[in-house]
Design an enzyme around this catalytic site. Structure first.
Site, short mmCIF file in Angstrom:
data_model
loop_
_atom_site.label_atom_id
_atom_site.label_comp_id
_atom_site.label_asym_id
_atom_site.label_seq_id
_atom_site.Cartn_x
_atom_site.Cartn_y
_atom_site.Cartn_z
N ASP A 34 0.84 -1.20 0.00
CA ASP A 34 0.00 0.00 0.00
C ASP A 34 0.88 1.26 0.00
OD1 ASP A 34 -2.33 1.44 0.03
OD2 ASP A 34 -2.67 1.24 2.19
N GLY A 35 0.30 2.36 -0.45
CA GLY A 35 0.96 3.66 -0.32
C GLY A 35 1.64 4.16 -1.59
N ASN A 36 1.39 3.49 -2.72
CA ASN A 36 1.99 3.96 -3.98
C ASN A 36 1.54 5.38 -4.30
OD1 ASN A 36 2.98 1.38 -4.20
ND2 ASN A 36 1.68 0.76 -5.89
N ARG A 47 -0.09 9.81 -9.56
CA ARG A 47 -0.25 8.56 -8.77
C ARG A 47 0.38 7.36 -9.46
NH1 ARG A 47 -3.74 7.58 -4.97
NH2 ARG A 47 -4.05 5.47 -5.73
N ASN A 82 -10.60 -2.69 -6.30
CA ASN A 82 -9.81 -1.66 -7.00
C ASN A 82 -10.44 -1.21 -8.33
OD1 ASN A 82 -6.53 -2.82 -5.90
ND2 ASN A 82 -7.83 -1.22 -5.06
N SER A 210 -7.97 -5.53 4.81
CA SER A 210 -8.48 -5.19 3.48
C SER A 210 -8.87 -6.40 2.61
CB SER A 210 -7.44 -4.33 2.73
OG SER A 210 -7.24 -3.13 3.40
N GLU A 221 1.35 -13.66 11.83
CA GLU A 221 1.89 -12.53 12.58
C GLU A 221 1.78 -11.29 11.68
OE1 GLU A 221 3.02 -12.55 15.72
OE2 GLU A 221 2.49 -14.68 15.83
C1 FPP Z 1 -1.83 0.38 -3.32
O1 FPP Z 1 -1.39 1.71 -3.40
C2 FPP Z 1 -1.32 -0.38 -4.41
C3 FPP Z 1 -2.06 -0.91 -5.42
C4 FPP Z 1 -3.53 -0.79 -5.51
C5 FPP Z 1 -1.47 -1.64 -6.53
C6 FPP Z 1 -0.26 -2.43 -6.20
C7 FPP Z 1 0.59 -2.46 -7.40
C8 FPP Z 1 1.94 -2.42 -7.41
C9 FPP Z 1 2.75 -2.51 -6.21
C10 FPP Z 1 2.68 -2.25 -8.67
C11 FPP Z 1 2.37 -3.27 -9.68
C12 FPP Z 1 2.76 -4.64 -9.25
C13 FPP Z 1 3.20 -5.52 -10.12
C14 FPP Z 1 3.47 -6.92 -9.70
C15 FPP Z 1 3.43 -5.15 -11.51
P1 FPP Z 1 -2.47 2.86 -3.47
O2 FPP Z 1 -2.59 3.29 -4.87
O3 FPP Z 1 -3.75 2.42 -2.83
O4 FPP Z 1 -1.77 3.95 -2.60
P2 FPP Z 1 -2.46 5.06 -1.69
O5 FPP Z 1 -3.23 4.32 -0.62
O6 FPP Z 1 -1.30 5.83 -1.16
O7 FPP Z 1 -3.35 5.85 -2.59
#
Ligand code: FPP
Length: 256
Positions: A34-36, A47, A82, A210, A221
């Site tokens: 999380d947190g991208n 984003r 999502n 989630s 854990e």
């Molecule tokens: C949550 O961050 C992340 C996701 C919904 C997608 C996860 C995807 C990746 C890590 C990259 C792609 C992976 C592969 C294997 C190609 P968020 O967008 O909810 O972040 P936020 O909560 O800060 O908005």
């Protein structure tokens, strides 16, 4: 312990000095990445740049988990919830997944990594489905760490699917109602054949699961770091393993 104390406690463990005991490794690590978006926002970037950077982190962590001998790594890439995101972000995430699968095949082969996915694949773009199938095909003889990507995955949805499977087995007379036990349910889930996660890591500080692996994480854990996924690095992984190796797991029993 209050929520802020818990977060502070884990944040303090994000030390590059995190040393772990190789004899007390979790067999299965599951990660809520999380947190991208927040990572990108802090840097004044769109984003999707956070997702692109997140893919680089996936590569680093897959390689390190394989190197240190983790048996199974499951990554939450895209939840069944999502789809509510804006179309351009969805398109980007689907392209990124496709790109990851194509790009990483040589590494998966080189590192002897087994590959699988969980989640409802049929709702994904056909190009993503194709690359998933191709990656499974190419990696079919691998015997090392298992990498499982959860894509269009939801824990409740998975349980609904399992109940439907079991109900049809009863209906066609293959099993009786009384024969339903935990092993029948476990083997009806997408994760059939995998050990349950021992360690559930969540990045970016939220204290929730989630809808991830709801049945399977019963005794996992939980380790939460404030770091957003794009900043999760080998030192932070080691810090989580160091903390895990010190936990006493009682599975409802008494101290040994
Ligand atoms: C949550 O961050 C992340 C996701 C919904 C997608 C996860 C995807 C990746 C890590 C990259 C792609 C992976 C592969 C294997 C190609 P968020 O967008 O909810 O972040 P936020 O909560 O800060 O908005």
């Amino acid at each position: 312990m209050t929520r802020s104390q818990t977060i502070q406690k884990t944040s303090n463990m994000d030390s590059p000095l995190g040393e772990f005991d190789p004899s007390r490794l979790p067999a299965h690590i599951a990660i809520i990445m999380d947190g991208n978006g927040r990572w990108a926002k802090l840097k004044g970037l769109p984003r999707v740049e956070g997702h692109a950077q997140g893919m680089q982190t996936v590569r680093t962590i897959v390689e390190e988990c394989s190197r240190i001998g983790i048996h199974q790594l499951t990554l939450f890439c895209f939840s069944s919830e999502n789809w509510k995101r804006p179309q351009p972000e969805l398109d980007f995430l689907m392209q990124l997944l496709e790109c990851y699968l194509v790009q990483e095949r040589p590494l998966l082969l080189e590192k002897n990594i087994r590959f699988s996915t969980i989640g409802r694949k049929e709702m994904l773009p056909s190009s993503v489905q194709h690359e998933i199938d191709e990656t499974i095909r190419v990696c079919r003889d691998n015997t090392g760490m298992g990498l499982c990507l959860a894509i269009n995955y939801g824990g409740r949805q998975e349980i609904v699917d399992a109940v439907q499977k079991i109900a049809s087995l009863i209906k066609d007379g293959s099993i009786s109602v009384n024969s339903i036990d935990e092993s029948v349910i476990s083997s009806s889930l997408n994760t059939n054949g995998m050990p349950d996660p021992d360690l559930l890591i969540r990045t970016a500080g939220e204290m929730r699961v989630s809808n991830f692996l709801l049945w399977q994480i019963s005794y996992a854990e939980i380790w939460v770091t404030e770091k957003p996924w794009p900043d999760f690095d080998i030192a932070t992984l080691h810090a989580s393993l160091s903390d895990y190796s010190k936990r006493e797991r009682r599975f409802g029993g008494l101290k040994s």
